[in-house]
Write a protein that holds these residues in place. Structure first.
Motif, PDB file in Angstrom:
ATOM      1  N   LYS A 101       0.803  -1.116  -0.164  1.00 55.10           N
ATOM      2  CA  LYS A 101      -0.002  -0.060  -0.084  1.00 55.10           C
ATOM      3  C   LYS A 101       1.275   1.608   0.071  1.00 55.10           C
ATOM      4  N   ASP A 157       1.022   3.812  -3.418  1.00 53.80           N
ATOM      5  CA  ASP A 157       0.566   5.644  -2.641  1.00 53.80           C
ATOM      6  C   ASP A 157       1.832   6.639  -2.893  1.00 53.80           C
ATOM      7  N   LYS A 183       1.264   7.085  -7.201  1.00 60.64           N
ATOM      8  CA  LYS A 183       0.308   7.615  -7.154  1.00 60.64           C
ATOM      9  C   LYS A 183       0.582   8.907  -7.599  1.00 60.64           C
ATOM     10  N   GLU A 184       1.576   9.711  -6.225  1.00 62.64           N
ATOM     11  CA  GLU A 184       1.761  10.434  -5.834  1.00 62.64           C
ATOM     12  C   GLU A 184       2.940  11.105  -7.227  1.00 62.64           C
TER      13      GLU A 184
END
Length: 107
Positions: A26, A30, A33-34
């Motif tokens: 996870k 993240d 995605k950033e």
């Protein structure tokens, strides 16, 4: 006399490994995605992908602050992703500072 011995389940190590693996997965997602976000964000993307709040909440509580990083391009206001993330890190309140009299966790 009563005596109790705790022993982990036979599959305990695998379950712990699976939990840590999911946490790491996870965190990696993240970060990906950033990095996929554009450098300059409009307020809709900022609300959805960075703050995870509605645009109205973002407007009311964050965007009106004079110290919040923004760039004016033509008639638009955009928000530099890296500076916003740094701003968030600088403005996070730790629970000990917010409510030192409260006890968190197992007592």
């Amino acid at each position: 006399m009563f005596e109790a011995k705790l022993q982990p389940e036979a599959d305990f190590n695998n379950k712990v490994y699976d939990i840590f693996y999911e946490i790491a997965k996870k965190a990696h997602e993240d970060v990906q995605k950033e990095t996929e976000l554009p450098y300059l964000l409009d307020r809709t993307k900022l609300a959805k992908y960075v703050f995870n709040v509605s645009v109205q909440s973002l407007d009311a509580h964050i965007l009106r602050r004079k110290d919040f990083p923004k760039v004016h391009v033509g008639g638009r206001t955009l928000y530099p992703k890296d500076l916003v993330i740094n701003w968030i890190r600088d403005h996070v309140e730790v629970s000990d500072q917010t409510a030192p009299e409260r006890n968190f966790g197992v007592i």
